[in-house]
Write an enzyme that holds these catalytic residues in place. Structure first.
Site, PDB file in Angstrom:
ATOM      1  N   ASN A   1      -1.371 -10.654   8.611  1.00  0.00           N
ATOM      2  CA  ASN A   1      -1.968  -9.923   8.973  1.00  0.00           C
ATOM      3  C   ASN A   1      -3.904  -9.869   8.579  1.00  0.00           C
ATOM      4  OD1 ASN A   1      -3.084  -6.790   9.417  1.00  0.00           O
ATOM      5  ND2 ASN A   1      -3.513  -6.818   7.590  1.00  0.00           N
ATOM      6  N   GLU A   2      -4.604 -10.293   9.491  1.00  0.00           N
ATOM      7  CA  GLU A   2      -5.995 -10.159   8.864  1.00  0.00           C
ATOM      8  C   GLU A   2      -6.627 -11.432   8.363  1.00  0.00           C
ATOM      9  OE1 GLU A   2      -7.700  -6.796   7.667  1.00  0.00           O
ATOM     10  OE2 GLU A   2      -7.564  -5.290   9.640  1.00  0.00           O
TER      11      GLU A   2
ATOM     12  N   GLN B   1       0.375  -1.305   0.127  1.00  0.00           N
ATOM     13  CA  GLN B   1      -0.192   0.120  -0.226  1.00  0.00           C
ATOM     14  C   GLN B   1       0.796   1.380  -0.113  1.00  0.00           C
ATOM     15  OE1 GLN B   1      -2.470  -1.597   3.192  1.00  0.00           O
ATOM     16  NE2 GLN B   1      -3.978  -0.772   2.019  1.00  0.00           N
TER      17      GLN B   1
ATOM     18  N   HIS C   1       0.595  -9.037   5.060  1.00  0.00           N
ATOM     19  CA  HIS C   1      -0.432  -8.036   4.498  1.00  0.00           C
ATOM     20  C   HIS C   1      -1.368  -8.635   3.383  1.00  0.00           C
ATOM     21  CE1 HIS C   1      -1.586  -4.843   7.191  1.00  0.00           C
ATOM     22  NE2 HIS C   1      -2.910  -4.616   5.378  1.00  0.00           N
TER      23      HIS C   1
HETATM   24  C1  BGC Z   1      -6.069  -3.920   6.954  1.00  0.00           C
HETATM   25  C2  BGC Z   1      -5.476  -2.575   5.959  1.00  0.00           C
HETATM   26  C3  BGC Z   1      -6.592  -1.635   5.080  1.00  0.00           C
HETATM   27  C4  BGC Z   1      -7.613  -1.129   6.306  1.00  0.00           C
HETATM   28  C5  BGC Z   1      -8.646  -0.479   5.619  1.00  0.00           C
HETATM   29  C6  BGC Z   1      -7.615  -3.144   7.278  1.00  0.00           C
HETATM   30  O1  BGC Z   1      -7.928  -4.392   7.019  1.00  0.00           O
HETATM   31  O2  BGC Z   1      -5.583  -4.494   6.890  1.00  0.00           O
HETATM   32  O3  BGC Z   1      -4.715  -2.751   4.614  1.00  0.00           O
HETATM   33  O4  BGC Z   1      -5.441  -0.421   3.745  1.00  0.00           O
HETATM   34  O5  BGC Z   1      -8.474  -2.699   6.698  1.00  0.00           O
HETATM   35  O6  BGC Z   1      -9.480  -0.542   5.192  1.00  0.00           O
END
Ligand code: BGC
Length: 468
Positions: free
Chosen positions: A184-185, A46, A140
């Protein structure tokens, strides 16, 4: 129910001076513990720009970004992350979370780039030089295109391949960083990639594949956890869990309640269960009960918290797991996505997430919290209310060690491209011109004071005072 005027109350420019102000604090003041980490979060794809080898390159090229945008130079961190680090330092931050791109370190299978490793070393050193503690995430959402072509996390070799990358990254960077986030998530990655079709590989309605990918990621996480500890004795390893509050749309509807609860288990709880219990919990453990290797593989829990949604049971929507997940009218919101709401801006979600995470008995970091808001209409309200919530939780005894706002500079928001703006700093991606939003000053005021003044609380939560 919601005081909409509340977040429209712009804080007075007088607060700008607090960013650089002395330590003198007003009498009524919500102080945070010494050493609390105040940071921002980003991810490699990003912000870095110029990525050549990740699966998102083809995704963009194939026109999958709704606005038609391309990430291009992004925030130009590959060329000059240091410029944004200077801004972060000026705001007063003492921590910053970023991610290392697997596709840069291993652009082709078994081919390792020393030049990329060198650049990541420069980036981490630049943070340390500015007094900021790095937290490094190892996955990520992005990975090499070759890994995706091999099936991504559906491939049975994925955990071993990921472990190899982790080994290289940690061997090369462990003198500069000791806090690692493996994934990440995982829940957002699998939901968006296999159920909603918004991320590569772009499948819709493949719930079973999402479940299988989750299991593989839990195994990859467990291998990474053990490998990092072998390589670095004082490492702290966790993952970043996205946590959305999901509530029944019609409180009186048993099916809505059941479905809100089911989605909560499938979306919010699944990785928690893997780490806490070594299985995915009933009924998901019927598909593959054994994740014993993942049990107790975390030293901290990272929480990414943004929103609350309503859930309505819809028997005619099998591809959406029979659920309509939506934002009710009249609640605080930031800017919408191209074709739907982003989510209710709900600082109270932090409380639910922290209470859930606390059962693991590990330190907690809020690793993401923010709102899409190009004009800074609601972000100050989000920041003040989130930090106020955190202070209350810490006072109640929850072991919360840091807050990382998403994000420093507007960055490339996945399938929304440049359409959604999450930055404390406004960016024109074409010129790379940056301009601090009022929120940057506000956050700086909180960070530099290591707490919240009564004045800020009065301004952004007028119904409340410190004594209420
Ligand atoms: C993610 C980011 C994303 C942010 C805003 C998160 O769930 O980890 O990569 O930019 O949300 O939407």
């Amino acid at each position: 129910m919601y005081n909409l005027e509340c977040y429209c109350n712009r804080f007075s420019p007088a607060h700008r001076s607090i960013v650089l102000s002395s330590n003198s604090q007003p009498a009524s003041f919500l102080a945070f513990p010494a050493g609390f980490l105040w940071g921002i979060s980003t991810s490699g794809y990003q912000v870095e720009g110029g990525d050549q080898d990740s699966q998102w390159v083809a995704w963009e090229r194939d026109g999958k970004i709704r606005s038609g945008d391309r990430s291009g130079l992004a925030c130009d961190w590959w060329g000059n992350a240091e410029a944004d680090f200077d801004i972060a330092k000026k705001i007063g931050l003492n921590a910053l979370r970023l991610s290392v791109e697997w596709s840069r370190l291993e652009p082709r299978p078994g081919e390792w780039s020393l030049a990329a490793l060198h650049r990541y070393r420069e980036i981490l050193q630049a943070l340390l030089d500015r007094g900021m503690q790095p937290i490094v995430c190892l996955h990520h959402f992005t990975h090499p295109a070759w890994f995706e072509a091999g099936g991504g996390f559906l491939n049975q070799h994925a955990p071993a391949q990921f472990e190899q990358f982790v080994k290289r990254a940690v061997e090369g960077l462990s003198d500069l960083c000791r806090h690692w986030v493996t994934f990440n998530e995982p829940n957002v990655y699998t939901a968006f990639g296999y159920v909603l079709g918004e991320f590569p590989p772009g499948h819709r309605g493949r719930a079973l594949a999402a479940l299988q990918a989750t299991q593989m990621m839990a195994r990859a996480h467990a291998r990474a956890y053990r490998r990092i500890h072998e390589l670095q004795a004082d490492a702290e390893v966790g993952w970043a869990q996205h946590y959305a509050v999901l509530e029944a749309a019609r409180a009186h509807s048993r099916m809505d309640r059941l479905w809100a609860n089911t989605l909560d288990r499938v979306f919010n709880q699944i990785f928690f269960r893997a780490i806490e219990d070594g299985n995915l919990g009933f009924p998901l453990n019927l598909f593959d009960g054994n994740l014993r290797e993942a049990k107790d593989t975390c030293d901290f829990v990272g929480l990414n918290v943004y929103s609350r949604f309503n859930v309505a049971f819809r028997p005619l929507l099998p591809a959406q797991l029979f659920a309509d997940v939506f934002v009710p009218e009249g609640v605080p919101q930031g800017d919408p996505c191209a074709d739907k709401a982003y989510g209710e801006a709900y600082p109270g979600a932090i409380r639910s997430a922290v209470q859930r995470a606390a059962s693991l008995g590990k330190p907690i970091y809020i690793l993401e919290n923010g709102v899409p808001d190009a004009t800074d209409r609601i972000r100050p309200w989000v920041i003040v209310n989130a930090t106020k919530q955190l202070h209350a939780l810490i006072s109640e005894g929850y072991d919360i060690r840091g807050y990382f706002h998403w994000t420093l500079t507007d960055n490339f928001e996945w399938s929304e491209g440049w359409h959604l703006r999450f930055g404390l700093v406004e960016l024109d991606p074409a010129t790379q011109h940056r301009k601090l939003r009022e929120s940057a000053h506000l956050y700086g005021a909180i960070v530099n004071a290591n707490g919240l003044t009564e004045e800020l609380i009065r301004q952004f939560c007028p119904a409340e005072t410190l004594r209420s």
